[in-house]
Design an enzyme around this catalytic site. Structure first.
Site, PDB file in Angstrom:
ATOM      1  N   LYS A   1       0.834  -1.016  -0.146  1.00 31.25           N
ATOM      2  CA  LYS A   1      -0.220   0.055  -0.038  1.00 31.25           C
ATOM      3  C   LYS A   1       0.781   1.387   0.026  1.00 31.25           C
ATOM      4  O   LYS A   1       1.776   1.334   0.987  1.00 31.25           O
ATOM      5  CB  LYS A   1      -0.880   0.027   1.347  1.00 31.25           C
ATOM      6  CG  LYS A   1      -2.529   0.010   1.021  1.00 31.25           C
ATOM      7  CD  LYS A   1      -3.310   0.025   2.252  1.00 31.25           C
ATOM      8  CE  LYS A   1      -4.642   0.039   2.044  1.00 31.25           C
ATOM      9  NZ  LYS A   1      -5.607   0.341   3.244  1.00 31.25           N
TER      10      LYS A   1
HETATM   11  O1  G3P Z   1      -9.055   1.046   3.908  1.00 29.47           O
HETATM   12  C1  G3P Z   1      -9.074   2.340   4.612  1.00 29.47           C
HETATM   13  C2  G3P Z   1     -10.045   2.363   5.526  1.00 29.47           C
HETATM   14  O2  G3P Z   1      -9.462   1.773   6.692  1.00 29.47           O
HETATM   15  C3  G3P Z   1     -10.329   3.842   6.058  1.00 29.47           C
HETATM   16  O3  G3P Z   1     -11.510   3.742   6.657  1.00 29.47           O
HETATM   17  O4  G3P Z   1     -13.257   4.802   8.111  1.00 29.47           O
HETATM   18  O5  G3P Z   1     -10.862   5.279   8.486  1.00 29.47           O
HETATM   19  O6  G3P Z   1     -12.076   6.274   6.550  1.00 29.47           O
HETATM   20  P1  G3P Z   1     -11.891   4.954   7.472  1.00 29.47           P
END
Ligand code: G3P
EC number: 2.2.1.2
Length: 214
Positions: free
Chosen positions: A83
């Site tokens: 990533k």
């Molecule tokens: O894969 C990216 C994800 O983990 C981010 O999610 O909810 O932190 O925006 P969030």
């Protein structure tokens, strides 16, 4: 549509995997930090549990060290996907790693042009963060529609990996738009399975069965 699970928690991964809901796993430094265990131990445990793409994120933000870090991570297991954040040095690293056959998931993508740049750099996956766009009253799923159109227009092999999924509607809309992958938190996977009429119908079946036994 491929379901990746968006967590570094091995118990959640095992339970979701037992249901057939895991084609891959995405992690990020925040998800890893939540587990309070060494990064490499977590990634190795996930690779032992899931036979699919496992995204592990670099910490470096400078191209040369991103490339070095990415190669080290890729050496952990054949299923590791690196990533890389959507920054200029990240595109240098994406080009270098992908040209050596190391798959890259370009993350923290918030615009269709970022997604186009990442695909041109050679990303195997691109992660648009729909929930975080929604949080700013932007239409996160519009980005997915734009990405699917752009990638189809030019036959990019890059896969749309819908990320920052916050609810089942994100998954439904992503599937309707033809996104390749959704990476889904465990709680949302469970919500996707539920329906009040299912619960009501099952309760009625069981109640009628009990009555019939008397
Ligand atoms: O894969 C990216 C994800 O983990 C981010 O999610 O909810 O932190 O925006 P969030």
């Amino acid at each position: 549509m491929k379901f990746f699970i968006d967590t570094a928690n091995i118990d959640e991964i095992k339970e979701a995997n037992s249901m057939g809901m895991v084609d891959g796993v995405t992690t990020n430094p925040s998800l890893i930090a939540k587990e309070g265990r060494p990064f490499e131990d977590i990634i190795k445990d996930i690779c032992a549990e899931v036979d699919g793409p496992i995204s592990a994120e670099v910490i470096s933000t400078e191209a040369k060290s991103m490339i070095e870090e990415g190669k080290k991570l890729a050496a952990i297991h054949k299923n590791i996907v690196i990533k890389i954040p959507m920054i200029p040095d990240g595109m240098i690293a994406t080009r270098a790693l992908s040209s050596e056959g190391i798959p890259v998931n370009v993350t923290l993508v918030f615009s269709p042009l970022q997604a186009l740049v990442a695909a041109k750099a050679g990303a195997a996956y691109v992660s648009p963060f729909v929930g975080r766009l929604d949080d700013l009253a932007n239409e996160g799923m519009l980005l997915i529609e734009q990405m699917v159109t752009i990638y189809n227009n030019y036959a990019f092999d890059t896969e749309v990996l819908v990320a920052s999924v916050r609810n089942p509607l994100h998954v439904l809309e992503a599937a309707m738009m033809g996104a390749d992958v959704a990476t889904i938190p465990f709680g949302v996977i469970k919500k996707m399975m539920g329906h009040p009429l299912t619960d009501k119908g099952l309760a009625a079946f069981l109640a009628d069965y009990e009555k019939s036994k008397k």
